[in-house]
Design a protein around this motif. Sequence first.
Motif, PDB file in Angstrom:
ATOM      1  N   GLN A 252     -46.333   7.450 -26.519  1.00  0.00           N
ATOM      2  CA  GLN A 252     -44.995   7.329 -27.586  1.00  0.00           C
ATOM      3  C   GLN A 252     -43.962   6.445 -26.860  1.00  0.00           C
ATOM      4  OE1 GLN A 252     -46.213   9.875 -25.117  1.00  0.00           O
ATOM      5  NE2 GLN A 252     -44.600  11.561 -24.692  1.00  0.00           N
TER       6      GLN A 252
ATOM      7  N   LYS B 285     -40.996   2.407 -23.641  1.00  0.00           N
ATOM      8  CA  LYS B 285     -39.711   1.675 -22.935  1.00  0.00           C
ATOM      9  C   LYS B 285     -39.610   1.868 -21.550  1.00  0.00           C
ATOM     10  CE  LYS B 285     -34.925   1.316 -23.824  1.00  0.00           C
ATOM     11  NZ  LYS B 285     -34.422   1.219 -22.307  1.00  0.00           N
ATOM     12  N   GLN B 286     -39.766   3.197 -21.112  1.00  0.00           N
ATOM     13  CA  GLN B 286     -39.551   3.537 -19.823  1.00  0.00           C
ATOM     14  C   GLN B 286     -40.532   2.615 -18.839  1.00  0.00           C
ATOM     15  OE1 GLN B 286     -40.223   7.503 -18.616  1.00  0.00           O
ATOM     16  NE2 GLN B 286     -39.172   7.456 -16.638  1.00  0.00           N
TER      17      GLN B 286
ATOM     18  N   ASN C 106     -40.900   6.356 -26.501  1.00  0.00           N
ATOM     19  CA  ASN C 106     -39.774   6.434 -25.516  1.00  0.00           C
ATOM     20  C   ASN C 106     -40.350   6.051 -23.867  1.00  0.00           C
ATOM     21  OD1 ASN C 106     -41.173   8.865 -25.713  1.00  0.00           O
ATOM     22  ND2 ASN C 106     -39.770  10.067 -24.497  1.00  0.00           N
TER      23      ASN C 106
END
Length: 229
Positions: free
Chosen positions: A162, A167-168, A164
């Motif tokens: 996913q 991005k992490q 998010n």
Amino acid sequence: MISMKKVSQLYGGTQILWDLDLDIEPGSITCIMGRNGVGKTTLMKAIMGLLPIQSGEITMTGEPLHKQSAERRAYAGIGYVPQGRDIFPMLTVEENLRIGLPVKGKKEIPEKIFELFPVLKEMLHRRGGDLSGGQQQQLAIGRALVLEPKVLILDEPNEGIQPNIVKQIGDVILKLNAEEGLTVILIEQKLGFARRVGKEFRLMEKGRIVAADKMENLNDDLIKQYLAV
């Protein structure tokens, strides 16, 4: 840091890598890119010692790697996160993370792992197989980082993850590179992520490196010729 000279590799009777040359500089984040089937994963497994090479040489800081086992390469400072993650689904998060501790002669999981991936501390006693895909990927990266590697190899870490978590993962790569000088080799199909994180690119076609440059020089002509489907 890592150098490959004239490396050829056969897999199942088919030659996958052809006299391949590759140089990875210390402190770089290098994206290995190319269409499906050009030999990217085979290249990573050859570096890690999971597949034998037919000819050529692989060195790390000038020392030969190609005759060493995968275990010895881990001791030498190479961390590997394979495509598909390959965590141990029946073991807890804690047990997965502890697997690499004997390599460094340590008894406790470094607190840094939980600072980078707080969810792993929250789910320390849950089985790996019960985690979501994104959480499993964080676990796989955390398990590799327990080894305190000098080089971290990531094979498509964002596949099926996913946004998010994507991005992490990018933030973690950039943080470790900037603060600790970690050298990163990344197979990545997502162009946006590669441009955000990568400092350099290497394009593959038919088992060879056909283009190498700084990431800002990955232009539309190269994308069309070697990456567009």
